[in-house]
Design a protein around this motif. Structure first.
Motif, short mmCIF file in Angstrom:
data_model
loop_
_atom_site.label_atom_id
_atom_site.label_comp_id
_atom_site.label_asym_id
_atom_site.label_seq_id
_atom_site.Cartn_x
_atom_site.Cartn_y
_atom_site.Cartn_z
N LEU A 109 0.97 -0.76 -0.21
CA LEU A 109 0.12 -0.22 0.07
C LEU A 109 0.69 1.05 -0.17
O LEU A 109 0.28 2.18 -0.92
N ILE A 110 1.66 1.03 0.78
CA ILE A 110 2.98 2.17 0.65
C ILE A 110 3.50 2.51 -0.65
O ILE A 110 3.82 3.86 -1.01
N ALA A 111 4.09 1.76 -1.08
CA ALA A 111 4.70 1.57 -2.11
C ALA A 111 3.87 1.92 -3.49
O ALA A 111 4.22 2.87 -4.46
N SER A 112 2.21 1.24 -3.29
CA SER A 112 1.25 2.11 -4.50
C SER A 112 1.43 3.34 -4.52
O SER A 112 0.51 4.03 -5.28
N VAL A 113 1.42 4.08 -2.90
CA VAL A 113 0.59 5.22 -2.42
C VAL A 113 1.52 6.72 -3.11
O VAL A 113 1.73 7.47 -4.05
N ILE A 114 3.09 5.85 -3.20
CA ILE A 114 4.36 6.48 -3.27
C ILE A 114 4.50 6.60 -4.75
O ILE A 114 4.69 7.73 -5.38
N GLY A 115 4.79 5.96 -5.58
CA GLY A 115 4.67 5.63 -6.99
C GLY A 115 3.25 6.44 -7.62
O GLY A 115 3.67 7.16 -8.56
N PHE A 116 2.54 6.57 -7.35
CA PHE A 116 1.18 7.19 -7.26
C PHE A 116 1.39 8.70 -7.43
O PHE A 116 1.17 9.42 -8.87
N VAL A 117 2.09 9.30 -6.20
CA VAL A 117 2.57 10.52 -6.13
C VAL A 117 3.80 10.90 -6.92
O VAL A 117 3.82 11.83 -7.63
N ILE A 118 4.66 10.00 -7.17
CA ILE A 118 5.56 10.70 -7.58
C ILE A 118 5.10 11.00 -8.98
O ILE A 118 5.41 11.31 -10.17
N GLY A 119 4.28 9.25 -9.98
CA GLY A 119 3.98 9.52 -11.21
C GLY A 119 2.65 11.04 -11.22
O GLY A 119 3.23 11.45 -12.39
N LEU A 120 2.35 11.25 -10.43
CA LEU A 120 1.49 12.43 -10.41
C LEU A 120 2.30 13.84 -10.60
O LEU A 120 1.71 14.72 -11.54
N LEU A 121 3.38 14.08 -9.92
CA LEU A 121 4.15 15.02 -9.54
C LEU A 121 5.07 14.81 -11.36
O LEU A 121 4.83 16.27 -12.04
N PHE A 122 5.14 14.12 -11.18
CA PHE A 122 5.96 13.58 -13.36
C PHE A 122 5.18 14.24 -14.24
O PHE A 122 6.31 15.35 -15.17
N LYS A 123 4.05 13.73 -14.45
CA LYS A 123 3.02 14.34 -14.94
C LYS A 123 2.58 15.87 -14.95
O LYS A 123 2.29 16.39 -15.88
N ALA A 124 2.52 16.64 -13.54
CA ALA A 124 2.16 17.73 -13.77
C ALA A 124 3.96 18.99 -13.76
O ALA A 124 3.19 19.53 -14.89
#
Length: 70
Positions: A28-43
Motif C-alpha cells: 500500500l505504501i509503495a503504491s501510494v508513493i508511486g502514484f504521488v511520484i507519477g502525478l508529480l512527473f505528469k504535472a
C-alpha cells in the motif's frame, strides 16, 4: 495496551514494530508513493509543455508583428 507497549524493550518499539508495519502495509505504501511520484512527473511534463507552447507562440507572434511594422 499503552502499558504493554511501554513495557517492551527498545528494539521491539523501534525495530520490530516498524518492520512488521512495513511488511504488512508495504504494498500500500509503495503504491501510494508511486502514484504521488507519477502525478508529480505528469504535472512537471504539463508545465514544461505549456511553457514551451507559450514560448513558441510569443516568438512567432513577436516576429510576425515586427515584420508587419516595415
Amino acid at each position: 495496551m499503552r502499558e504493554i507497549y511501554a513495557g517492551m524493550p527498545w528494539w521491539v518499539k523501534w525495530i520490530a514494530v516498524p518492520v512488521i508495519a512495513i511488511f504488512v502495509f508495504g504494498g500500500l505504501i509503495a503504491s501510494v508513493i508511486g502514484f504521488v511520484i507519477g502525478l508529480l512527473f505528469k504535472a512537471l511534463v504539463f508545465v514544461v509543455l505549456v511553457g514551451g507552447l507559450i514560448f513558441v507562440v510569443r516568438k512567432f507572434t513577436s516576429s510576425s508583428s515586427s515584420r508587419g511594422d516595415w
